[in-house]
Scaffold this active site. Structure first.
Site, mmCIF file in Angstrom:
data_model
loop_
_atom_site.group_PDB
_atom_site.id
_atom_site.type_symbol
_atom_site.label_atom_id
_atom_site.label_comp_id
_atom_site.label_asym_id
_atom_site.label_seq_id
_atom_site.Cartn_x
_atom_site.Cartn_y
_atom_site.Cartn_z
ATOM 1 C CD GLU A 211 -2.501 1.832 0.464
ATOM 2 O OE1 GLU A 211 -3.349 1.099 -0.055
ATOM 3 O OE2 GLU A 211 -2.330 3.031 0.114
ATOM 4 C CB ALA A 276 -6.754 -3.935 -6.064
ATOM 5 N NE ARG A 279 -14.320 -0.526 -11.026
ATOM 6 C CZ ARG A 279 -14.220 -1.507 -11.928
ATOM 7 N NH1 ARG A 279 -13.322 -2.457 -11.773
ATOM 8 N NH2 ARG A 279 -15.018 -1.540 -12.969
ATOM 9 C CG HIS A 451 -31.472 -10.708 24.817
ATOM 10 N ND1 HIS A 451 -30.159 -10.298 24.823
ATOM 11 C CD2 HIS A 451 -31.541 -11.835 25.573
ATOM 12 C CE1 HIS A 451 -29.451 -11.146 25.561
ATOM 13 N NE2 HIS A 451 -30.268 -12.090 26.029
HETATM 14 P P1 FAD Z 1 -20.928 -0.784 -14.124
HETATM 15 O O1 FAD Z 1 -21.362 -1.802 -13.156
HETATM 16 O O2 FAD Z 1 -19.485 -0.731 -14.479
HETATM 17 O O3 FAD Z 1 -21.814 -1.002 -15.421
HETATM 18 C C1 FAD Z 1 -21.635 -0.250 -16.575
HETATM 19 C C2 FAD Z 1 -22.141 -1.060 -17.745
HETATM 20 O O4 FAD Z 1 -22.176 -0.230 -18.888
HETATM 21 C C3 FAD Z 1 -21.232 -2.227 -18.105
HETATM 22 O O5 FAD Z 1 -21.997 -3.377 -18.341
HETATM 23 C C4 FAD Z 1 -20.547 -1.772 -19.388
HETATM 24 O O6 FAD Z 1 -20.204 -2.849 -20.247
HETATM 25 C C5 FAD Z 1 -21.653 -0.928 -20.001
HETATM 26 N N1 FAD Z 1 -21.193 0.064 -20.958
HETATM 27 C C6 FAD Z 1 -20.208 0.975 -20.814
HETATM 28 N N2 FAD Z 1 -20.126 1.767 -21.906
HETATM 29 C C7 FAD Z 1 -21.090 1.329 -22.757
HETATM 30 C C8 FAD Z 1 -21.514 1.738 -24.059
HETATM 31 N N3 FAD Z 1 -20.952 2.787 -24.653
HETATM 32 N N4 FAD Z 1 -22.512 1.046 -24.638
HETATM 33 C C9 FAD Z 1 -23.116 0.000 -24.024
HETATM 34 N N5 FAD Z 1 -22.758 -0.408 -22.794
HETATM 35 C C10 FAD Z 1 -21.766 0.244 -22.172
HETATM 36 N N6 FAD Z 1 -19.834 -1.971 -4.852
HETATM 37 C C11 FAD Z 1 -20.649 -2.147 -3.797
HETATM 38 O O7 FAD Z 1 -21.499 -1.296 -3.542
HETATM 39 N N7 FAD Z 1 -20.563 -3.270 -3.014
HETATM 40 C C12 FAD Z 1 -19.651 -4.226 -3.242
HETATM 41 O O8 FAD Z 1 -19.597 -5.218 -2.527
HETATM 42 C C13 FAD Z 1 -18.771 -4.066 -4.349
HETATM 43 N N8 FAD Z 1 -17.852 -5.008 -4.629
HETATM 44 C C14 FAD Z 1 -17.033 -4.847 -5.716
HETATM 45 C C15 FAD Z 1 -16.074 -5.815 -5.972
HETATM 46 C C16 FAD Z 1 -15.227 -5.678 -7.044
HETATM 47 C C17 FAD Z 1 -14.197 -6.738 -7.327
HETATM 48 C C18 FAD Z 1 -15.360 -4.554 -7.913
HETATM 49 C C19 FAD Z 1 -14.477 -4.408 -9.113
HETATM 50 C C20 FAD Z 1 -16.302 -3.577 -7.652
HETATM 51 C C21 FAD Z 1 -17.147 -3.709 -6.545
HETATM 52 N N9 FAD Z 1 -18.091 -2.747 -6.226
HETATM 53 C C22 FAD Z 1 -18.906 -2.903 -5.140
HETATM 54 C C23 FAD Z 1 -18.257 -1.538 -7.057
HETATM 55 C C24 FAD Z 1 -19.445 -1.730 -8.007
HETATM 56 O O9 FAD Z 1 -19.222 -2.859 -8.809
HETATM 57 C C25 FAD Z 1 -19.629 -0.491 -8.859
HETATM 58 O O10 FAD Z 1 -19.773 0.642 -8.026
HETATM 59 C C26 FAD Z 1 -20.865 -0.617 -9.718
HETATM 60 O O11 FAD Z 1 -20.782 -1.746 -10.562
HETATM 61 C C27 FAD Z 1 -21.058 0.634 -10.577
HETATM 62 O O12 FAD Z 1 -22.234 0.508 -11.301
HETATM 63 P P2 FAD Z 1 -22.443 1.242 -12.706
HETATM 64 O O13 FAD Z 1 -23.758 0.781 -13.194
HETATM 65 O O14 FAD Z 1 -22.182 2.675 -12.554
HETATM 66 O O15 FAD Z 1 -21.283 0.685 -13.646
HETATM 67 P P1 NAD Z 2 -9.650 1.842 -3.430
HETATM 68 O O1 NAD Z 2 -9.643 3.267 -3.775
HETATM 69 O O2 NAD Z 2 -10.605 1.335 -2.396
HETATM 70 O O3 NAD Z 2 -8.192 1.415 -2.911
HETATM 71 C C1 NAD Z 2 -7.038 1.579 -3.688
HETATM 72 C C2 NAD Z 2 -5.848 1.572 -2.764
HETATM 73 O O4 NAD Z 2 -4.689 1.507 -3.555
HETATM 74 C C3 NAD Z 2 -5.747 2.818 -1.901
HETATM 75 O O5 NAD Z 2 -5.514 2.466 -0.562
HETATM 76 C C4 NAD Z 2 -4.579 3.567 -2.524
HETATM 77 O O6 NAD Z 2 -3.867 4.341 -1.584
HETATM 78 C C5 NAD Z 2 -3.744 2.422 -3.040
HETATM 79 N N1 NAD Z 2 -2.833 2.775 -4.135
HETATM 80 C C6 NAD Z 2 -3.063 3.630 -5.158
HETATM 81 N N2 NAD Z 2 -1.995 3.652 -5.984
HETATM 82 C C7 NAD Z 2 -1.090 2.791 -5.472
HETATM 83 C C8 NAD Z 2 0.200 2.372 -5.869
HETATM 84 N N3 NAD Z 2 0.757 2.840 -6.962
HETATM 85 N N4 NAD Z 2 0.842 1.461 -5.107
HETATM 86 C C9 NAD Z 2 0.268 0.969 -3.977
HETATM 87 N N5 NAD Z 2 -0.954 1.339 -3.544
HETATM 88 C C10 NAD Z 2 -1.627 2.236 -4.286
HETATM 89 O O7 NAD Z 2 -9.819 1.077 -4.813
HETATM 90 P P2 NAD Z 2 -10.068 -0.453 -5.118
HETATM 91 O O8 NAD Z 2 -9.814 -1.295 -3.920
HETATM 92 O O9 NAD Z 2 -9.345 -0.726 -6.383
HETATM 93 O O10 NAD Z 2 -11.617 -0.460 -5.403
HETATM 94 C C11 NAD Z 2 -12.152 0.316 -6.494
HETATM 95 C C12 NAD Z 2 -13.540 0.749 -6.198
HETATM 96 O O11 NAD Z 2 -14.424 -0.337 -6.127
HETATM 97 C C13 NAD Z 2 -13.624 1.496 -4.896
HETATM 98 O O12 NAD Z 2 -14.081 2.788 -5.160
HETATM 99 C C14 NAD Z 2 -14.605 0.773 -4.066
HETATM 100 O O13 NAD Z 2 -15.544 1.622 -3.502
HETATM 101 C C15 NAD Z 2 -15.296 -0.193 -5.023
HETATM 102 N N6 NAD Z 2 -15.440 -1.458 -4.315
HETATM 103 C C16 NAD Z 2 -16.334 -1.522 -3.285
HETATM 104 C C17 NAD Z 2 -16.462 -2.679 -2.555
HETATM 105 C C18 NAD Z 2 -17.414 -2.714 -1.409
HETATM 106 O O14 NAD Z 2 -18.274 -1.849 -1.340
HETATM 107 N N7 NAD Z 2 -17.320 -3.668 -0.509
HETATM 108 C C19 NAD Z 2 -15.681 -3.784 -2.855
HETATM 109 C C20 NAD Z 2 -14.770 -3.682 -3.889
HETATM 110 C C21 NAD Z 2 -14.675 -2.514 -4.621
#
Ligand code: FAD
Ligand code: NAD
Length: 475
Positions: A211, A276, A279, A451
């Site tokens: 990190e 990671a 994003r 409870h």
């Molecule tokens: P997306 O889910 O990215 O959907 C966008 C869609 O638009 C995609 O299907 C894409 O293909 C489509 N698209 C893009 N451009 C076009 C185009 N021009 N034409 C047609 N289609 C298009 N969030 C939580 O709240 N809880 C969690 O537990 C959680 N866990 C996560 C775990 C991981 C590993 C990751 C990567 C993310 C996680 N997130 C979580 C974050 C969550 O996935 C995102 O915040 C959420 O998916 C965003 O929704 P969205 O609809 O904005 O975008």
């Molecule tokens: P994040 O922003 O949560 O964490 C990224 C981490 O990487 C930070 O701590 C940052 O300081 C560190 N970092 C950045 N550049 C670095 C480098 N060059 N070397 C080492 N460390 C570095 O992002 P994420 O974990 O990739 O998740 C992306 C998004 O997806 C988040 O915005 C999160 O909200 C969403 N997400 C949500 C959930 C959930 O709600 N449970 C689960 C997964 C993902």
């Protein structure tokens, strides 16, 4: 199919698909365009969340937590089992089935709501026209009174450790490993790093998390972050703070990751690396010439408080706009925008977006941290309750962590709730509801909690804010 719609939503993730459904519920003629393609080439609605994010990660977290508990807790319950084994292929097949069920479910929901599902690419053109290129490559032009952009986000790349989809992967790749890596490097101790690091650690991988920041989980309440770090280190996650990754060298045996921290230049050899580090908004080929939609310096679509872009009747929601990248935040924006389009009222309360990290113990919070409240300068009080004092948590063998409430000292209004412990992600819902209604700690104190439940921790923390807790000495 008519070419005209009231609303076209581009993107069928957790922001776009609820927007399309609500717009149809509002009696509007709606199409939702989505281009998500899985690795086998199949198309699926649901976006990142359902296909490669929230749902598959939670499926793996559940399987691996059960595996871990079978090894470490069953004996305490008096349960004897033989050697506990994990069949990674079966675990992955279960995950894939859950994902498929969820994504197919969206198509069924669209059908029942009357939303036209269009699989392929959408591009906003000038004058609320949308170019749609279908799965067969055929191009057509659609017209809508309103267009909602919900194109989501994509993983950020680290130039010094480029993705190769084999040894260096993004979060999607880390959800798909066919075998447990002997040693896993995770770059970024954020939400993804901790959740996916936990998954593979529980299955026996040595996990080193690099990190860049010196502070662990800076967005969380400091007491929660401290408690979390202690648990993760105890679980064997080797978390190195202040570690700046400088480069990598690949060989057939793995990846040599080079980094610099307070001790100087260092390196570690791992079998696989998950990058990671956050994003970024995804807008590739989304906006045609003269579409009139502006991006900010970081690539997010610029919107006002109500998700209006600068172009008339063009809205944007979810990860592609400002605010935390969370599925529930996108869903709320989608529903509110669909209501605003229909002339109804609606507003997202950006101050009360809950955050959950689905590790063990789970972490959840809403509102302000104690540090933020302190910095704001007003008088405040804190109530805490450790799960060690919860009969239910002890019965569950999960008596770790605590519930903490920060409230205004004068008005008693709850300003923030921070939980680390069993089912924190479920417990936080009570806090969100309470805060939506501007509840005081007294409101929670006077609310009966069943409870023995974990929710009593919230009740007792509220009581503790006024030194009135029953099940712990008040300090
Ligand atoms: P997306 O889910 O990215 O959907 C966008 C869609 O638009 C995609 O299907 C894409 O293909 C489509 N698209 C893009 N451009 C076009 C185009 N021009 N034409 C047609 N289609 C298009 N969030 C939580 O709240 N809880 C969690 O537990 C959680 N866990 C996560 C775990 C991981 C590993 C990751 C990567 C993310 C996680 N997130 C979580 C974050 C969550 O996935 C995102 O915040 C959420 O998916 C965003 O929704 P969205 O609809 O904005 O975008
Ligand atoms: P994040 O922003 O949560 O964490 C990224 C981490 O990487 C930070 O701590 C940052 O300081 C560190 N970092 C950045 N550049 C670095 C480098 N060059 N070397 C080492 N460390 C570095 O992002 P994420 O974990 O990739 O998740 C992306 C998004 O997806 C988040 O915005 C999160 O909200 C969403 N997400 C949500 C959930 C959930 O709600 N449970 C689960 C997964 C993902």
């Amino acid at each position: 199919m008519s070419q005209d719609f009231d609303v076209i939503v581009i993107g069928g993730g957790p922001a776009g698909y609820p927007c399309a459904i609500r717009a149809a519920q509002n009696k509007l003629k709606v199409a939702c365009i989505d281009e998500w393609q899985n690795r086998d080439g199949s198309y699926a609605f649901g976006g990142t969340c359902l296909n490669a994010g929230c749902i598959p990660s939670k499926a793996l977290l559940e399987s691996t937590e059960l595996f871990h508990r079978a090894q470490t807790e069953f004996a305490a319950h008096g349960i004897t089992v033989g050697a506990v084994q994990m069949d990674v292929a079966a675990m992955q097949a279960r995950k894939a089935k859950i994902v498929k069920g969820s994504t197919m479910g969206i198509l069924a929901l669209f059908k029942s709501a009357g939303v036209t599902a269009l699989q392929g690419h959408g591009k906003l053109l000038k004058g609320n026209r949308v170019e749609f290129i279908g799965r067969d490559g055929a191009k057509q032009e659609l017209i809508a009174k309103h267009v909602v952009l919900a194109s989501g986000s994509t993983p950020m790349a680290l130039p010094s450790v480029p993705f190769d989809n084999d040894r260096v992967v993004d979060s999607w790749g880390a959800l798909e490993f066919a075998a447990v890596p002997k040693k896993l490097g995770v770059i970024g101790a954020g939400v993804i790093g901790l959740e996916l690091g936990s998954v593979w650690r529980r299955l026996g991988a040595e996990v080193v998390v690099l990190e860049a920041l010196d502070t662990f989980l800076p967005m969380a309440d400091a007491a929660v972050a401290k408690e979390a770090l202690r648990h993760f280190q105890k679980q064997g996650l080797d978390i190195r703070l202040g570690a700046k990754v400088t480069g990598c060298e690949k060989s057939k045996d793995g990846v040599l990751l080079q980094f610099a921290d307070a001790k100087g230049n260092q390196s570690v050899v791992v079998e696989k690396v998950v990058v990671a580090i956050g994003r970024r908004p995804y807008t590739a080929e989304l906006l045609g010439e003269g579409a009139g939609v502006e991006l900010d310096a970081r690539g997010f679509i610029k919107v006002d408080h109500d998700c209006r872009t600068g172009a008339a009747n063009v809205w944007a929601i979810g990860d592609v706009v400002r605010g935390p990248m969370l599925a529930h935040k996108g869903k709320e924006e989608g529903v509110v925008v669909a209501d605003l389009i229909a002339g109804k009222v609606g507003e997202v309360n950006y101050d009360l977006i809950p955050s959950v990290i689905y590790t063990a113990p789970e972490i959840a919070w809403v509102g302000k941290t104690e540090e933020q409240v302190k910095q704001a300068g007003g008088a405040y009080k804190v109530g805490t309750f450790p799960f060690l004092a919860s009969g239910r948590a002890r019965a569950m063998e999960a008596a770790n962590g605590f519930c903490k409430i920060v409230a205004d000292k004068d008005s008693d209004e709850i300003l923030g709730v921070h939980i680390i412990g069993p089912m924190a992600g479920e417990l936080i819902a009570e806090a969100v509801l309470a805060m939506e209604y501007s509840a005081s700690t007294e409101d929670l104190q006077r609310t009966m909690h069943a409870h023995p439940t974990l929710s009593e921790a919230m009740h007792e923390a509220a009581l503790n804010a006024d030194k009135l807790a029953i099940d712990i000495p008040n300090r």
